[in-house]
Design an enzyme around this catalytic site. Structure first.
Site, PDB file in Angstrom:
ATOM      1  CE1 TYR A  52      -5.561  20.520  14.459  1.00  0.00           C
ATOM      2  CE2 TYR A  52      -6.051  19.452  12.442  1.00  0.00           C
ATOM      3  CZ  TYR A  52      -5.123  20.104  13.491  1.00  0.00           C
ATOM      4  OH  TYR A  52      -3.732  20.032  13.167  1.00  0.00           O
ATOM      5  CG  HIS A  82       3.243  23.782   8.056  1.00  0.00           C
ATOM      6  ND1 HIS A  82       3.095  24.848   8.986  1.00  0.00           N
ATOM      7  CD2 HIS A  82       2.528  22.715   8.866  1.00  0.00           C
ATOM      8  CE1 HIS A  82       2.419  24.546  10.340  1.00  0.00           C
ATOM      9  NE2 HIS A  82       2.129  22.981  10.031  1.00  0.00           N
ATOM     10  CG  ASN A 194      -3.526  17.183   7.361  1.00  0.00           C
ATOM     11  OD1 ASN A 194      -2.490  16.442   7.649  1.00  0.00           O
ATOM     12  ND2 ASN A 194      -3.898  17.796   8.377  1.00  0.00           N
ATOM     13  CE1 TYR A 277      22.280 -23.482  -5.473  1.00  0.00           C
ATOM     14  CE2 TYR A 277      21.945 -21.816  -3.625  1.00  0.00           C
ATOM     15  CZ  TYR A 277      22.168 -23.047  -4.059  1.00  0.00           C
ATOM     16  OH  TYR A 277      22.083 -24.254  -3.137  1.00  0.00           O
ATOM     17  NE  ARG A 280      20.969 -25.031  -9.676  1.00  0.00           N
ATOM     18  CZ  ARG A 280      21.306 -25.452  -8.755  1.00  0.00           C
ATOM     19  NH1 ARG A 280      20.539 -26.283  -7.958  1.00  0.00           N
ATOM     20  NH2 ARG A 280      22.546 -25.479  -8.309  1.00  0.00           N
ATOM     21  CG  PHE A 326      -2.657  12.888   8.598  1.00  0.00           C
ATOM     22  CD1 PHE A 326      -1.863  12.075   9.507  1.00  0.00           C
ATOM     23  CD2 PHE A 326      -3.982  13.371   9.215  1.00  0.00           C
ATOM     24  CE1 PHE A 326      -2.074  12.084  10.760  1.00  0.00           C
ATOM     25  CE2 PHE A 326      -3.990  13.376  10.501  1.00  0.00           C
ATOM     26  CZ  PHE A 326      -2.983  12.751  11.291  1.00  0.00           C
ATOM     27  CD  GLU A 412       1.607  16.502  14.048  1.00  0.00           C
ATOM     28  OE1 GLU A 412       2.563  16.492  13.723  1.00  0.00           O
ATOM     29  OE2 GLU A 412       0.601  17.324  14.011  1.00  0.00           O
TER      30      GLU A 412
END
Length: 493
Positions: A52, A82, A194, A277, A280, A326, A412
């Protein structure tokens, strides 16, 4: 010089390299491991074994076999196609961290790249060449594909970088630095993009800043405690030991240390029996915020040394395995958790600001800390700004990690959105720093009412340093400038 070795690297070493300019290089044994791993890839390519991303397409195209003559073109097309990031670029520190962390991941010897590729990344770090990487566009699974592709563009001499304070085409910076672009070989383009290095880089920078900001928040809270004549008994060690949370115990201890010689603090019953608060419960709330920091640190420390690309090449077994390292879920969760700690640090600070300025709550201080109440508004709108920042933090605190959207034709089909989580954590940190800067402005005004000479020695030192940045409020002025100056001072000190 810091050496990348088989033992990995620490967050503190990352900090030295990224923030302080320490040089970094590969150790001899790491070079040997990378080289051996690359040889396996080349042998498998010669055998025409299907792998791959090496001789197949990507994502939904994983079933498309690529001829040997096109393998380098495949890598080039991958990087260019990409590089789809949008928005403003990451800071140079984040970009620098991304380059370093990608080099660390590839140096582990499971990615099938050449030694020269890893050395090129470290050359960028050492020369101060920082890729221009848009902040938006990553899904945080199948790697931080878009941002890392912009990083990878610079390796081949394309895209833009920041160099010597200027933004310029990569090829110009490489010429000035006497470096040359690389021609990517099979697997190397995919190996560059990746991974989880965008979210991890932003997360690391956020961690460094949050750690400092929390200490500053404690110091400023101590000054507010004095300005409101807080009851020190609530910080007694016995109270916190019986609950048992180490972070809470630590905050209480530091608060006692900060206030140990103060003449402004009170005991139970002297002014009132109990504090609100926001005074405190400082150890309980900030202690819990420290827990989110420690969790984030643990996950970041693992991830900076992780092998996060796909496929992975295991040299000894001569195996190429497609997996899912990834996927950014561990960092996505860590950043979403850190966001809660950031949000509550700001929330608590804003409540103390309200007590400082509200005449019904501030124990006799001037209304809105104004030098001339009515004619002059004093710190009234400072609290408005803090409230706005806190409210914005609440919207950013929504967990990004639950917002998976499928991609690549449902190949994906679950993603982490970890980079969004990390970016939002960092945005919230900037908001929170402004909130505690506002608290410091108000706290300094409050202690002046009672007398700076009555302050604890440590808070008085903080007061003196901060007063060199922002003067006392003697009349109304443009407080925007004060907030900006003090926020910058807190970030840089």
């Amino acid at each position: 010089m810091i050496y990348l070795s088989e033992h990995g690297i620490t967050l503190e070493e990352v900090k030295k390299i990224v923030l302080h300019g320490e040089k970094v290089t590969l150790s001899g044994e790491v070079k040997t491991r990378i080289h051996a791993n690359r040889q396996i890839v080349e042998e498998l390519i010669d055998k025409e074994q299907t792998m791959y991303g090496i001789n197949t397409g990507f994502g939904k195209f994983s079933d498309v076999i690529i001829p040997s003559k096109d393998l380098t073109t495949l890598q080039l097309n991958l990087i260019r196609s990409h590089a789809c990031g949008v928005g403003e670029p990451f800071s140079e520190h984040v970009s620098r961290a991304m380059v370093l962390l990608r080099a660390i991941a590839l140096s582990k010897g499971y990615s099938g790249v050449r030694v020269r590729l890893v050395e090129q990344l470290l050359d960028y770090v050492n020369a101060g060449i920082h890729p221009v990487i848009p902040e938006q566009g990553s899904l945080g699974a199948s790697g931080d594909l878009a941002p890392l592709s912009h990083l990878a563009l610079t390796v081949i001499g394309e895209g833009e970088v920041f160099y010597k304070g200027k933004r310029m085409p990569t090829i110009e910076a490489l010429a000035q630095a006497q470096l040359t672009p690389l021609r990517l070989e099979a697997k190397e383009g995919l190996a560059l993009i990746n991974g989880t290095q965008a979210m991890t880089a932003v997360g690391a920078i956020a961690f460094f800043e949050m750690e400092k900001l929390l200490y500053q928040s404690e110091q400023i809270a101590a000054m507010t405690f004095e300005g409101l004549r807080g009851i020190i008994d609530a910080f007694d060690e016995a109270v916190h030991v019986v609950r048992g949370h180490e972070e809470q115990i630590g905050v209480a201890r530091r608060m006692r240390e900060l206030l140990k010689d103060s003449l402004l603090i009170t005991k139970q019953g002297e002014v009132r029996v109990q504090d609100a608060y926001s005074l405190r419960c400082i150890p309980q709330v900030l202690g819990a915020s420290w827990q989110t920091v420690h969790y984030a640190k643990e996950k970041l420390q693992t991830e900076i040394n992780a092998v996060t690309d796909n496929p992975l090449i295991f040299s000894e077994a001569e195996k190429v395995i497609s997996g899912g390292n990834f996927h950014g879920q561990p960092i996505a969760f860590a950043m979403d958790f850190l966001k809660l700690g950031v949000a509550e640090t700001a929330n608590l600070s804003e409540r103390r600001i309200e007590r400082l300025v509200n005449p019904q709550l501030n124990n006799g201080l001037p209304p809105f800390l104004s030098p001339n109440p009515g004619l002059e508004s004093g710190a009234m709108i400072l609290q408005y700004t803090a409230a706005s920042l806190v409210s914005e933090n609440k919207t950013l605190a929504h967990p990004a990690s639950v917002d998976s959207i499928p991609s690549s034709a449902n190949q994906e089909d679950h993603v982490s959105m970890g980079t969004i989580a990390a970016r939002h954590a960092y945005m919230m940190l900037q908001n929170t720093r402004m909130v505690i800067a506002i608290e410091l402005i108000c706290a300094m005004q409050a202690v002046e009412h009672y007398g700076v000479d009555q302050m604890a020695s440590q808070t008085r030192e903080l007061y003196k340093q901060a007063r060199e940045v922002v003067p006392s409020i003697e009349r109304d002025r443009i407080f925007h400038t004060d907030i900006e100056k003090l926020t910058t001072w807190l970030k840089e000190n």
